[in-house]
Design an enzyme around this catalytic site. Sequence first.
Site, PDB file in Angstrom:
ATOM      1  N   LYS A   1       0.836  -1.208   0.000  1.00  0.00           N
ATOM      2  CA  LYS A   1       0.000   0.000   0.000  1.00  0.00           C
ATOM      3  C   LYS A   1       0.872   1.261   0.000  1.00  0.00           C
ATOM      4  CE  LYS A   1      -3.064   0.679   3.490  1.00  0.00           C
ATOM      5  NZ  LYS A   1      -2.935   2.028   4.112  1.00  0.00           N
TER       6      LYS A   1
ATOM      7  N   GLN B   1       4.546   9.197   7.436  1.00  0.00           N
ATOM      8  CA  GLN B   1       3.652  10.076   6.668  1.00  0.00           C
ATOM      9  C   GLN B   1       4.069  11.530   6.824  1.00  0.00           C
ATOM     10  OE1 GLN B   1      -0.319   9.114   7.936  1.00  0.00           O
ATOM     11  NE2 GLN B   1      -0.316   7.147   6.876  1.00  0.00           N
TER      12      GLN B   1
ATOM     13  N   ASP C   1       1.852  -1.203  11.812  1.00  0.00           N
ATOM     14  CA  ASP C   1       0.528  -1.607  11.311  1.00  0.00           C
ATOM     15  C   ASP C   1       0.172  -3.048  11.675  1.00  0.00           C
ATOM     16  OD1 ASP C   1       0.096   0.878  10.204  1.00  0.00           O
ATOM     17  OD2 ASP C   1       0.860   0.313   8.225  1.00  0.00           O
TER      18      ASP C   1
ATOM     19  N   LYS D   1      -4.568   5.502  14.749  1.00  0.00           N
ATOM     20  CA  LYS D   1      -4.672   4.865  13.426  1.00  0.00           C
ATOM     21  C   LYS D   1      -6.132   4.947  12.965  1.00  0.00           C
ATOM     22  CE  LYS D   1      -0.342   3.964  13.023  1.00  0.00           C
ATOM     23  NZ  LYS D   1       0.442   4.742  12.070  1.00  0.00           N
TER      24      LYS D   1
ATOM     25  N   ARG E   1      -6.456   1.496  18.029  1.00  0.00           N
ATOM     26  CA  ARG E   1      -6.258   0.040  17.912  1.00  0.00           C
ATOM     27  C   ARG E   1      -5.969  -0.634  19.245  1.00  0.00           C
ATOM     28  NH1 ARG E   1      -3.232   0.047  11.990  1.00  0.00           N
ATOM     29  NH2 ARG E   1      -5.197   0.161  10.832  1.00  0.00           N
TER      30      ARG E   1
END
Length: 446
Positions: free
Chosen positions: A27, A175, A325, A352, A356
Amino acid sequence: MAHPEPRPVTVHAAQRLAGRIRVPGDKSISHRSLMLSALAVGESRVEGLLEGEDVLATAAAMRAMGATIERGGDAIWRINGVGVGGLLQPQAALDMGNSGTSTRLLMGLVASHPITATFTGDASLSGRPMKRVIDPLSAMGADITASPGGRLPLMVRGLCPAVPIEYELPVTSAQVKSAVLLAGLNTPGITRVIEPVATRDHSERMLAGFGATITVEPGARGRIISITGEAELKPQTIVVPGDPSSAAFWMVAATIVPGSDVVIENVGLNSTRAGLVTALRLMGADIEELDPRTVGGEPVADLRVRHAALSGIEVPHDLAPSMIDEYPALFVAAAFAQGRTVARGADELRVKESDRIAVMKAALEANGVVTIEHEDGLSIDGTGGDPIPGGATVASSLDHRIAMGMVVAGLHAANPIAIDDASPVATSFPTFFDLLADLGGSVTWG
Ligand code: S3P
């Protein structure tokens, strides 16, 4: 938080999982391949692109800003770019769906172009913090108006020429790093990011591959990444390796379901991404790397994973960035280990697609797993390999990795586990349920 068209699913325990599967393209690399191709002059080709909703949101946004992006019948994507500095004013708001990566990286691109773009997203994305990119991009001169709390919807009015900055990352985030580097592409001079803790390095690798002047050096405060603008990018042919974050679910599934023997083909094993393999091996997992090779400049192997007994461990904190992740999958593995697993040092999990830590605690506890919540992680008491009780319905909370993690948990549960909505799986892994069926697992829809 609900999806407009929820897809409830019930998972049945599997006898054993066996076979060969191929996970879709990475991704992170897929997003970057579209963005950089759209900024190169001429035609780039991308093979193995992840055709999930998140990446398609990036494709739509790059089209809205002038690039031509087409998928051929041969599944190769052809992109004709506009050149760095050539992004056009989008005529409507850019709908980012569920995708934080699209949002933050594209905010970086817009920040140094003479255009204005509005970013919108679903309920999950609209709750996620954007101040982490607003701060550095504002320092470069972009004018950003956000919703209360620094959230979406927000509007970025780019400045051209923008002002180069030196920015030390206050959060461990690829990011944020990438947003600043992408803004630096169209900024005259040297834009510098200092990264105290290394995160995934796909942006640096791909920017160099497209011909940008970018250097990475070690420094007293961390990795120093410098990009020189205004850059000229040359079109490339890119082969996207399989996504280790998608492979993660099958690594755990094959490990916990007795009798399993699964080969996962073409898995990217960049060291900034492969932390789960290390953590599972520390727990006793049987993961063999077959045919190690290089695909698209990234290390790749086929992984043969066989059922193995797991032991609880204290997950080393320094693995967190390279498996950030993968915690939902890791928490599921821990539920089947002998003894307690302590997974801390991962406070970023709170922001996230869902929180989570809280959401996985609720999902596991509803299905009979004992957990202890920490501000920065979870401790989990495992069954020693026996099935977990199961029997409850869990909320996926618009989070693909919660849905997939709990499907895996349901493969070795005494009673079926139901997920209120599996539709978020399509953001990153549209073939997930097909692969489950290929391996011998079964679910009931509705
Ligand atoms: C990503 C970086 C990570 C990761 C996300 C993809 C990227 O986010 O969780 O799924 O492609 O750069 P953060 O930068 O917020 O850690």
